[in-house]
Design a protein around this motif. Structure first.
Motif, PDB file in Angstrom:
ATOM      1  N   SER A  50    -119.859 -18.889  84.164  1.00  0.00           N
ATOM      2  CA  SER A  50    -119.449 -18.005  83.079  1.00  0.00           C
ATOM      3  C   SER A  50    -119.111 -18.791  81.823  1.00  0.00           C
ATOM      4  O   SER A  50    -118.754 -19.964  81.879  1.00  0.00           O
ATOM      5  CB  SER A  50    -118.244 -17.162  83.513  1.00  0.00           C
ATOM      6  OG  SER A  50    -117.184 -18.009  83.888  1.00  0.00           O
ATOM      7  N   VAL A  52    -116.635 -18.264  78.536  1.00  0.00           N
ATOM      8  CA  VAL A  52    -115.496 -17.477  78.071  1.00  0.00           C
ATOM      9  C   VAL A  52    -115.192 -17.865  76.626  1.00  0.00           C
ATOM     10  O   VAL A  52    -115.030 -19.050  76.316  1.00  0.00           O
ATOM     11  CB  VAL A  52    -114.259 -17.736  78.962  1.00  0.00           C
ATOM     12  CG1 VAL A  52    -113.067 -16.894  78.497  1.00  0.00           C
ATOM     13  CG2 VAL A  52    -114.568 -17.475  80.421  1.00  0.00           C
ATOM     14  N   GLU A  53    -115.094 -16.846  75.772  1.00  0.00           N
ATOM     15  CA  GLU A  53    -114.736 -17.076  74.374  1.00  0.00           C
ATOM     16  C   GLU A  53    -113.402 -17.806  74.291  1.00  0.00           C
ATOM     17  O   GLU A  53    -112.486 -17.530  75.059  1.00  0.00           O
ATOM     18  CB  GLU A  53    -114.629 -15.713  73.664  1.00  0.00           C
ATOM     19  CG  GLU A  53    -114.318 -15.797  72.188  1.00  0.00           C
ATOM     20  CD  GLU A  53    -114.070 -14.414  71.566  1.00  0.00           C
ATOM     21  OE1 GLU A  53    -114.257 -13.406  72.258  1.00  0.00           O
ATOM     22  OE2 GLU A  53    -113.682 -14.374  70.394  1.00  0.00           O
ATOM     23  N   ALA A  54    -113.311 -18.739  73.393  1.00  0.00           N
ATOM     24  CA  ALA A  54    -112.094 -19.532  73.130  1.00  0.00           C
ATOM     25  C   ALA A  54    -111.884 -20.622  74.175  1.00  0.00           C
ATOM     26  O   ALA A  54    -110.994 -21.453  74.017  1.00  0.00           O
ATOM     27  CB  ALA A  54    -110.842 -18.670  73.014  1.00  0.00           C
ATOM     28  N   ILE A  55    -112.676 -20.612  75.267  1.00  0.00           N
ATOM     29  CA  ILE A  55    -112.653 -21.743  76.205  1.00  0.00           C
ATOM     30  C   ILE A  55    -113.975 -22.496  76.101  1.00  0.00           C
ATOM     31  O   ILE A  55    -113.997 -23.697  75.858  1.00  0.00           O
ATOM     32  CB  ILE A  55    -112.430 -21.271  77.661  1.00  0.00           C
ATOM     33  CG1 ILE A  55    -111.027 -20.673  77.807  1.00  0.00           C
ATOM     34  CG2 ILE A  55    -112.606 -22.437  78.627  1.00  0.00           C
ATOM     35  CD1 ILE A  55    -110.695 -20.243  79.226  1.00  0.00           C
ATOM     36  N   HIS A  56    -115.089 -21.765  76.303  1.00  0.00           N
ATOM     37  CA  HIS A  56    -116.401 -22.422  76.331  1.00  0.00           C
ATOM     38  C   HIS A  56    -117.159 -22.313  75.020  1.00  0.00           C
ATOM     39  O   HIS A  56    -118.095 -23.060  74.787  1.00  0.00           O
ATOM     40  CB  HIS A  56    -117.253 -21.828  77.450  1.00  0.00           C
ATOM     41  CG  HIS A  56    -116.634 -21.973  78.803  1.00  0.00           C
ATOM     42  ND1 HIS A  56    -115.969 -20.948  79.419  1.00  0.00           N
ATOM     43  CD2 HIS A  56    -116.551 -23.029  79.642  1.00  0.00           C
ATOM     44  CE1 HIS A  56    -115.509 -21.361  80.590  1.00  0.00           C
ATOM     45  NE2 HIS A  56    -115.847 -22.610  80.757  1.00  0.00           N
ATOM     46  N   LEU A  94    -118.132  -8.979  79.843  1.00  0.00           N
ATOM     47  CA  LEU A  94    -116.846  -8.363  79.512  1.00  0.00           C
ATOM     48  C   LEU A  94    -116.773  -8.310  78.001  1.00  0.00           C
ATOM     49  O   LEU A  94    -116.813  -9.353  77.338  1.00  0.00           O
ATOM     50  CB  LEU A  94    -115.679  -9.188  80.059  1.00  0.00           C
ATOM     51  CG  LEU A  94    -115.606  -9.434  81.564  1.00  0.00           C
ATOM     52  CD1 LEU A  94    -114.258 -10.070  81.918  1.00  0.00           C
ATOM     53  CD2 LEU A  94    -115.773  -8.151  82.347  1.00  0.00           C
ATOM     54  N   LEU A  95    -116.666  -7.104  77.469  1.00  0.00           N
ATOM     55  CA  LEU A  95    -116.804  -6.916  76.023  1.00  0.00           C
ATOM     56  C   LEU A  95    -115.512  -6.385  75.403  1.00  0.00           C
ATOM     57  O   LEU A  95    -115.044  -5.299  75.778  1.00  0.00           O
ATOM     58  CB  LEU A  95    -117.940  -5.925  75.751  1.00  0.00           C
ATOM     59  CG  LEU A  95    -119.318  -6.331  76.286  1.00  0.00           C
ATOM     60  CD1 LEU A  95    -120.325  -5.219  76.032  1.00  0.00           C
ATOM     61  CD2 LEU A  95    -119.792  -7.629  75.652  1.00  0.00           C
ATOM     62  N   ALA A 130    -113.165  -5.711  78.201  1.00  0.00           N
ATOM     63  CA  ALA A 130    -112.517  -6.996  78.433  1.00  0.00           C
ATOM     64  C   ALA A 130    -111.024  -6.843  78.669  1.00  0.00           C
ATOM     65  O   ALA A 130    -110.349  -7.821  78.977  1.00  0.00           O
ATOM     66  CB  ALA A 130    -112.758  -7.921  77.245  1.00  0.00           C
ATOM     67  N   ALA A 133    -106.524  -7.343  74.637  1.00  0.00           N
ATOM     68  CA  ALA A 133    -106.538  -8.723  74.115  1.00  0.00           C
ATOM     69  C   ALA A 133    -107.551  -9.607  74.839  1.00  0.00           C
ATOM     70  O   ALA A 133    -107.543 -10.819  74.687  1.00  0.00           O
ATOM     71  CB  ALA A 133    -105.155  -9.367  74.171  1.00  0.00           C
ATOM     72  N   LYS A 135    -111.004 -11.492  75.976  1.00  0.00           N
ATOM     73  CA  LYS A 135    -112.035 -12.194  75.229  1.00  0.00           C
ATOM     74  C   LYS A 135    -113.424 -11.818  75.743  1.00  0.00           C
ATOM     75  O   LYS A 135    -113.569 -11.325  76.868  1.00  0.00           O
ATOM     76  CB  LYS A 135    -111.834 -13.701  75.388  1.00  0.00           C
ATOM     77  CG  LYS A 135    -110.499 -14.205  74.824  1.00  0.00           C
ATOM     78  CD  LYS A 135    -110.461 -14.082  73.331  1.00  0.00           C
ATOM     79  CE  LYS A 135    -109.137 -14.610  72.763  1.00  0.00           C
ATOM     80  NZ  LYS A 135    -109.038 -14.370  71.318  1.00  0.00           N
ATOM     81  N   VAL A 137    -116.731 -12.411  77.542  1.00  0.00           N
ATOM     82  CA  VAL A 137    -117.141 -13.248  78.676  1.00  0.00           C
ATOM     83  C   VAL A 137    -118.583 -12.909  79.046  1.00  0.00           C
ATOM     84  O   VAL A 137    -118.944 -11.730  79.114  1.00  0.00           O
ATOM     85  CB  VAL A 137    -116.236 -13.019  79.909  1.00  0.00           C
ATOM     86  CG1 VAL A 137    -116.719 -13.854  81.092  1.00  0.00           C
ATOM     87  CG2 VAL A 137    -114.780 -13.339  79.584  1.00  0.00           C
ATOM     88  N   ASP A 139    -120.979 -13.747  82.131  1.00  0.00           N
ATOM     89  CA  ASP A 139    -120.968 -14.319  83.479  1.00  0.00           C
ATOM     90  C   ASP A 139    -122.345 -14.057  84.085  1.00  0.00           C
ATOM     91  O   ASP A 139    -122.724 -12.899  84.270  1.00  0.00           O
ATOM     92  CB  ASP A 139    -119.860 -13.648  84.301  1.00  0.00           C
ATOM     93  CG  ASP A 139    -119.564 -14.387  85.589  1.00  0.00           C
ATOM     94  OD1 ASP A 139    -120.109 -15.481  85.793  1.00  0.00           O
ATOM     95  OD2 ASP A 139    -118.785 -13.855  86.395  1.00  0.00           O
TER      96      ASP A 139
END
Lengths: 319, 319
Positions: A50, A52-56, A94-95, A130, A133, A135, A137, A139
């Motif tokens: 996956s 993930v916004e703000a991580i990947h 996940l939107l 999502a 709050a 993000k 995703v 996957d």
């Protein structure tokens, strides 16, 4: 105790304890892909990963197309690392409710282009909100196939094998750093190279297929470099019950990487060793297989293959 | 325009436009599962569905074991809805850093118990952080198999077929409501029934296998009820290019459902029609197949099968 205190590898060990491992039925956990024997001529490969916004990824530094492309690329890389051929993808999203539809369209355009490039069908998926709050995703589960007896596992390296890597190491880490810190003296095309290697890595699908066709007699072990050479080499050694030494002077460093490192006064070797997200293939070869492998690869790909052994060529893997 | 303004079904149409649909190659999107032909005797089924904290479950009202069990159950239901047999699952987790490890252990215990109950191997997965303020997400891809020519699609209903449903409808919605609103006069075992039907639905795996074995000549169309009878019946009719009428008096309502509805002064029929998350199978039968199907089901399952047609028995599906 919470998840952060436990740590990733302890967590994986906890979740996979007691699950099936690769056996004579060739079904199990613990490699880049699961292998399933459903009775056909080819074995089935399955993997999921996956983004993930703000991580990947950040919507500020990647285009939507690049985000979609990379989300599939990192899964294609896992199929490549088994010597397999990608076949079909399922996309679970996940939107966030506030996500602009234009961003989603861009992500899907990138996904579809990457799927088409590597002859993979998008056959299903799921959409969910999502959450509050939450993000964005992406996957993806990717299915592939590999000829029976031709899957390359992490566990096959033997004492005396040659340790090799495709392509170049460290570019992705340099690209990430260049988004966080200005590089005042860099040539635009060097900056573009390392940033693209971070945002849209090229999975070594053709190379993985060639290596899988050669089979585990010649290509004894393989995985893709997502955590960084140092971490992934450790995974290979642990699964193969071997040790390894590498010649740092032999690390394949691209010219743009060296230029960015010089500009930012960083050590490019550290990026190559520990940077992660290069999505190159790390593999071990039977000591007599190098010429055969080089010739087979060169017929299908321009990607270099580098031997990471000390220059006096002792056995690379040892007990 | 953002995702919330576009709406779920418009979104799905947008993402699946131009993708492969079921064809003579039997690979495509648009049913409960994708179908892939990898050359073996059986066809491969693949589906994915996610459970997001604060959308699909709350840690306050479900035990961790129930959350894990349901996350797999909703995917098992999709395999059942194709007439297939579940084989192997990949589990992708997004974990908040603050999640207690004991909660994760409970979720995995529930997952494993459900997998064992339905003879499904957990063969792989992925772990990622959930991101800042991110919620716990369990995203599962489930693979199954179905005998060639025996997959039951949504699109096979014909004019004159009988419309049927397994089990009972509306319990899950009643269970959800009972978590939100006190039911002062309800018997504990009635409350327990509807709440369990919400938190740990039983996928109709054995029933789906029996129906798949009978094949699409007798069981002409099928899907599982996740959105609610009204919405999912519409999906079946659209894909089959048919209409349908149902006898509201024939809706299978459980005694606990009626007790909760009475206590909360709600109409149980509304829950049965629009409640969603029942994970029962909605199917159409060849008009002469009812006795054969009932006999075959009764040999493997105690789950009732109800015919949802008006009492004067006109054709159920019509142009």
């Amino acid at each position: 105790m919470n998840i952060a205190e436990l740590g990733e590898f302890e967590l994986i060990a906890r979740l996979t304890a007691g699950l099936h491992t690769h056996s004579e039925h060739e079904i199990g956990v613990g490699d880049d892909c699961a292998i399933l024997d459903l009775g056909s001529e080819d074995l089935l490969l399955a993997t999921c990963d996956s983004q993930v916004e703000a991580i990947h990824f950040m919507l500020q530094t990647s285009t939507p197309e690049a985000i979609g492309q990379k989300a599939l690329a990192i899964n294609l890389s896992d199929i490549a690392a088994m010597g397999g051929t990608p076949r079909a993808a399922l996309v679970s999203l996940l939107l966030p409710a506030t996500l602009p539809v234009a961003v989603l369209d861009g992500i899907y355009a990138g996904l579809r282009a990457e799927a088409q490039r590597f002859e993979t069908a998008i056959v299903g998926g799921n959409i969910s909100g999502a959450g509050p709050a939450g993000k964005l995703v992406i996957d993806i589960t990717l299915l592939g196939t590999v000829r029976r007896g031709h899957a390359i596992l992490r566990s096959g390296a033997r004492v005396g094998d040659l340790l090799c890597v495709t392509g170049w190491l460290g570019d992705s880490a340099a690209g990430l750093q260049s988004f966080l810190q200005a590089c005042p003296h860099i040539e635009p095309h060097d900056l573009h190279w390392v940033q693209r290697r971070h945002t849209t890595p090229t999975p070594r699908v053709q190379e993985g297929q060639v290596l899988g066709e050669l089979g585990p007699e010649l290509v004894t072990a393989m995985l893709d470099i997502s955590d960084g050479l140092s971490g992934d080499l450790q995974h290979l050694c642990e699964r193969s019950d071997c040790g390894a030494q590498i010649n740092l002077a032999a690390l394949p460093l691209s010219t743009p990487l060296k230029a960015v490192a010089h500009d930012l006064q960083q050590d490019p070797v550290q990026w190559a060793l520990h940077g992660g997200e290069d999505y190159e293939l790390l593999l071990t070869l039977h000591p007599q297989a190098l010429d055969t492998v080089r010739t087979a690869l060169a017929a299908r790909s321009n990607t270099p293959l580098t031997v990471l052994v000390p220059s006096n060529q002792p056995p690379v893997a040892y007990k």
